[in-house]
Design a protein around this motif. Structure first.
Motif, PDB file in Angstrom:
ATOM      1  N   ASP A 321       0.852  -1.186   0.000  1.00  0.00           N
ATOM      2  CA  ASP A 321       0.000   0.000   0.000  1.00  0.00           C
ATOM      3  C   ASP A 321       0.891   1.240   0.000  1.00  0.00           C
ATOM      4  O   ASP A 321       1.467   1.615   1.018  1.00  0.00           O
ATOM      5  CB  ASP A 321      -0.913   0.001   1.228  1.00  0.00           C
ATOM      6  CG  ASP A 321      -1.957   1.106   1.203  1.00  0.00           C
ATOM      7  OD1 ASP A 321      -1.716   2.125   0.520  1.00  0.00           O
ATOM      8  OD2 ASP A 321      -3.004   0.964   1.858  1.00  0.00           O
ATOM      9  N   THR A 323      -0.381   4.118  -1.421  1.00  0.00           N
ATOM     10  CA  THR A 323      -1.382   5.077  -1.891  1.00  0.00           C
ATOM     11  C   THR A 323      -1.305   6.409  -1.170  1.00  0.00           C
ATOM     12  O   THR A 323      -1.909   7.381  -1.611  1.00  0.00           O
ATOM     13  CB  THR A 323      -2.796   4.513  -1.693  1.00  0.00           C
ATOM     14  OG1 THR A 323      -3.028   4.301  -0.289  1.00  0.00           O
ATOM     15  CG2 THR A 323      -2.979   3.201  -2.446  1.00  0.00           C
ATOM     16  N   THR A 327      -5.254   3.364   1.400  1.00  0.00           N
ATOM     17  CA  THR A 327      -6.506   2.865   0.816  1.00  0.00           C
ATOM     18  C   THR A 327      -6.612   1.350   0.871  1.00  0.00           C
ATOM     19  O   THR A 327      -7.657   0.799   1.244  1.00  0.00           O
ATOM     20  CB  THR A 327      -6.634   3.340  -0.646  1.00  0.00           C
ATOM     21  OG1 THR A 327      -6.599   4.768  -0.673  1.00  0.00           O
ATOM     22  CG2 THR A 327      -7.924   2.841  -1.275  1.00  0.00           C
ATOM     23  N   ILE A 328      -5.554   0.651   0.492  1.00  0.00           N
ATOM     24  CA  ILE A 328      -5.612  -0.811   0.439  1.00  0.00           C
ATOM     25  C   ILE A 328      -5.736  -1.377   1.844  1.00  0.00           C
ATOM     26  O   ILE A 328      -6.536  -2.287   2.102  1.00  0.00           O
ATOM     27  CB  ILE A 328      -4.369  -1.378  -0.278  1.00  0.00           C
ATOM     28  CG1 ILE A 328      -4.203  -0.716  -1.658  1.00  0.00           C
ATOM     29  CG2 ILE A 328      -4.489  -2.887  -0.423  1.00  0.00           C
ATOM     30  CD1 ILE A 328      -5.452  -0.752  -2.516  1.00  0.00           C
ATOM     31  N   GLY A 329      -4.965  -0.846   2.758  1.00  0.00           N
ATOM     32  CA  GLY A 329      -5.082  -1.286   4.146  1.00  0.00           C
ATOM     33  C   GLY A 329      -6.476  -1.051   4.697  1.00  0.00           C
ATOM     34  O   GLY A 329      -7.052  -1.932   5.354  1.00  0.00           O
ATOM     35  N   LEU A 533       0.526  -7.661   3.651  1.00  0.00           N
ATOM     36  CA  LEU A 533       0.461  -6.267   3.234  1.00  0.00           C
ATOM     37  C   LEU A 533       1.667  -5.477   3.728  1.00  0.00           C
ATOM     38  O   LEU A 533       1.864  -5.288   4.935  1.00  0.00           O
ATOM     39  CB  LEU A 533      -0.819  -5.606   3.759  1.00  0.00           C
ATOM     40  CG  LEU A 533      -1.017  -4.132   3.384  1.00  0.00           C
ATOM     41  CD1 LEU A 533      -1.114  -3.964   1.865  1.00  0.00           C
ATOM     42  CD2 LEU A 533      -2.242  -3.550   4.069  1.00  0.00           C
ATOM     43  N   VAL A 535       3.687  -1.674   3.536  1.00  0.00           N
ATOM     44  CA  VAL A 535       3.343  -0.264   3.346  1.00  0.00           C
ATOM     45  C   VAL A 535       4.629   0.521   3.150  1.00  0.00           C
ATOM     46  O   VAL A 535       5.677   0.185   3.712  1.00  0.00           O
ATOM     47  CB  VAL A 535       2.547   0.324   4.539  1.00  0.00           C
ATOM     48  CG1 VAL A 535       1.170  -0.270   4.622  1.00  0.00           C
ATOM     49  CG2 VAL A 535       3.294   0.142   5.850  1.00  0.00           C
TER      50      VAL A 535
END
Length: 601
Positions: A321, A323, A327-329, A533, A535
């Protein structure tokens, strides 16, 4: 109950569609010729769509046009979805619509309402199978149009409520329930700013198959020609010789903030570097709005092209992520924070007394240039008003032109923030042109950003939350990776600006608190509760105070490089980002130190 409500919305929608013989739905961002109109996707989260805008800086832009095909001749009612973005009592965003060169007898975009909604464009008699539809900007001051609907059910009213409208769009755009398959990737990087681009390149050079997804036509994020913020943070003071190499490749020198020459920000160079990587598949103009997962593992993300509205599904083993907004998290259910923590919670001397929603703001930079002749600028009664007592006597903007500060949500209020910035820019410029001719008569607005440059929104929580003490005490954790050098730079409303525009500030101040070079733990670069995920960028795991130092782009780029190396190890050992820390940290640190040359898979 929620599922039943959504089902009810869909059933209602189907009844709407069944009552009409024909709907012809036109998304303006899909126009064949956009003329001088530009696409804005930053409010997709609250609109479910992009839209086009006439960003002419006070000069009408060229018409946008497309050919619309009708299933049969007959009478149709036209609906236009738009808003009056700056009503006073009516704003400046006026535009007209023509069909085969004949103007519709109505002006749009100046209704006095700043809410997005459908406006009745009247009935029209369609005599042929196709019609040329044109949108004519009348002012150059950011008129906007989301969509146009033609229906032969003359009593039908299109929906405005978000869920119903979203389903309505999906049906009439014939968006498939199963988006096109973009492929299977080792790593899917969402966000093509400096952090995301560096993460994609780093992972690709380690042999991973990477998808890099960016929701604009250019890479670089705040460092692109669309936003024009220069790179800050040092790459030559870090502890690790392998870190910063990709950042240097992305670096196009220092053109400063808001330079009117777009080429100074190296858009083409960034894209060419990415396209030279055989392991990267680049997807520009693609907004990711949906996540698929199994328990706490992301399996795929869904993206929609901001112009064509075609959807694609990206499956991957790991996701990053980048972004900025987290957003994805957020979509995946990752733990996050937004706003300021309290002193009692973090123990930080610079923290707020009470936790709140305050965030650093969003900037829209601008610049003027000296011309050979005198020029004028329109009156702007709908803009923020300036006076001899208070105005900003500068020919270009710097970082201080900033709106947010907790008065607006940087994600859901992105359009309001940008529009507030535009009202400040145009109002101040109108004042300068009229009242300071000796200095500004021959100056002309050369560039105004219409995409907001965000600073702060969500921060995804990792296994470590970097704080003020970590930074100021220079704590060196075993997984200390990226070396950061920027000050603790927390913006706040400028005092004089607050005096005249309390609660509506658009100009910032700061107090730089110097720090010695310190390292950011690797544990800040992955999600605490979503297994696969990573970041990187301004949405990493920090407190609000620590974020004030970590958020600059060279530092964020090095985060991306670390994520790429770590993703290589997750793939090599079939583990998780946390597993790299727990079981393979010496190898990761060896790669960063240049002691380990990782083999290409």
């Amino acid at each position: 109950m929620k599922k039943l409500c959504i089902s009810g919305v869909i059933l209602t929608l189907l009844s709407f569609c069944a009552s009409a013989q024909n709907h012809v739905f036109v998304e303006t961002e899909s126009f064949e010729d956009k003329g001088g109109w530009v696409i804005d996707q930053q409010s997709f989260v609250v609109m479910g769509s992009s839209y086009i805008m006439a960003h002419g800086m006070g000069r009408p832009v060229k018409d946008a046009s497309t050919t619309v095909k009708f299933p049969k001749p007959g009478k149709y009612k036209m609906w236009v979805r738009t808003k009056d973005w700056a009503p006073f009592p009516k704003g400046p965003g006026k535009f007209e619509i023509s069909m085969d060169g004949k103007k519709v007898n109505q002006v749009f975009g100046a209704s006095g309402s700043d809410a997005w909604k459908w406006y009745d464009g009247g009935e029209t008699d369609i005599k042929t199978g196709s019609v040329k539809l044109s949108i004519k900007d009348l002012t150059g001051f950011n008129g906007r149009c989301d969509a146009i609907l033609f229906t032969d059910d003359l009593k039908f009213t299109p929906p405005n409520e978000f869920e119903t409208l979203t389903a309505f769009r999906k049906k009439l755009l014939n968006l498939a329930d199963k988006p096109a398959d973009a492929g299977q990737f080792d790593m899917v990087v969402v966000g093509g700013g400096i952090a995301g681009t560096c993460a994609a390149i780093s992972a690709a050079r380690m042999g991973l198959k990477v998808a890099l997804i960016q929701d604009r036509p250019v890479l670089g994020g705040n460092n692109s020609s669309e936003i024009r913020v220069h790179l800050m943070g040092d790459v030559d003071k870090n502890h690790y010789p392998k870190l910063g190499r990709i950042v240097r490749e992305m670096d196009n020198g220092d053109p400063g903030n808001g330079n009117p020459d777009a080429k100074e920000y190296g858009d083409a160079r960034k894209i060419s570097i990415v396209k030279a990587e055989p392991n990267i598949s680049l997807f520009l103009n693609t907004h990711v709005y949906k996540v698929e997962k199994e328990n706490d593992i992301i399996t795929a993300v869904i993206g929609r092209d901001i112009a064509t509205n075609k959807e694609m599904r990206f499956t991957g083993s790991f996701f990053s992520d980048c972004t900025g907004d987290g957003t994805i998290g957020y979509l995946a259910g990752a733990e996050f924070r937004m706003g300021r923590e309290s002193k009692a919670e973090t123990g930080e001397s610079l923290a707020a007394e009470k936790a709140d929603d305050f965030t650093l703001g969003t900037s829209n930079l601008w610049a003027s240039l000296e011309r050979d002749s005198v020029s004028s600028f329109p009156e702007t009664p709908w803009a923020i008003q300036f006076s001899d007592e208070y105005h900003i006597d500068e020919p270009k903007a710097d970082w201080q032109w900033e709106t947010g500060f907790g008065n607006f949500n940087t994600i859901t209020d992105a359009e309001k923030i940008r529009d507030h910035n535009l009202r400040a820019i145009y109002g101040n410029w109108s004042y300068l042109k009229k009242n300071k001719p000796a200095k500004y008569a021959k100056k002309e607005l050369a560039w105004v950003a219409y995409i907001g440059g965000k600073r702060e929104s969500r921060r995804i929580i990792g296994d470590h939350i970097l704080n003020q003490m970590d930074i100021q005490e220079g704590k060196f954790y075993p997984d200390g990776s990226v070396t950061a050098t920027w000050t603790i730079d927390l913006h706040f409303p400028d005092a004089k600006n607050s005096k005249y525009f309390e609660g509506q500030e658009f100009f910032a101040g700061t107090k730089h608190i110097k720090v010695a070079p310190y390292t950011i733990p690797y544990r800040c670069l992955y999600s605490k509760n979503i297994q696969n995920l990573f970041v990187a960028g301004r949405n990493i795991s920090t407190t609000h105070v620590a974020f004030g130092s970590t958020r600059v782009m060279r530092t964020c780029g090095m985060m991306g490089e670390v994520v790429g190396f770590a993703a290589y190890l997750t793939t090599k050992y079939k583990t998780t980002p946390r597993g790299v820390y727990q079981e393979h940290l010496p190898e990761l640190m060896g790669i960063l130190k240049g002691e380990t040359t990782a083999p290409q898979p």
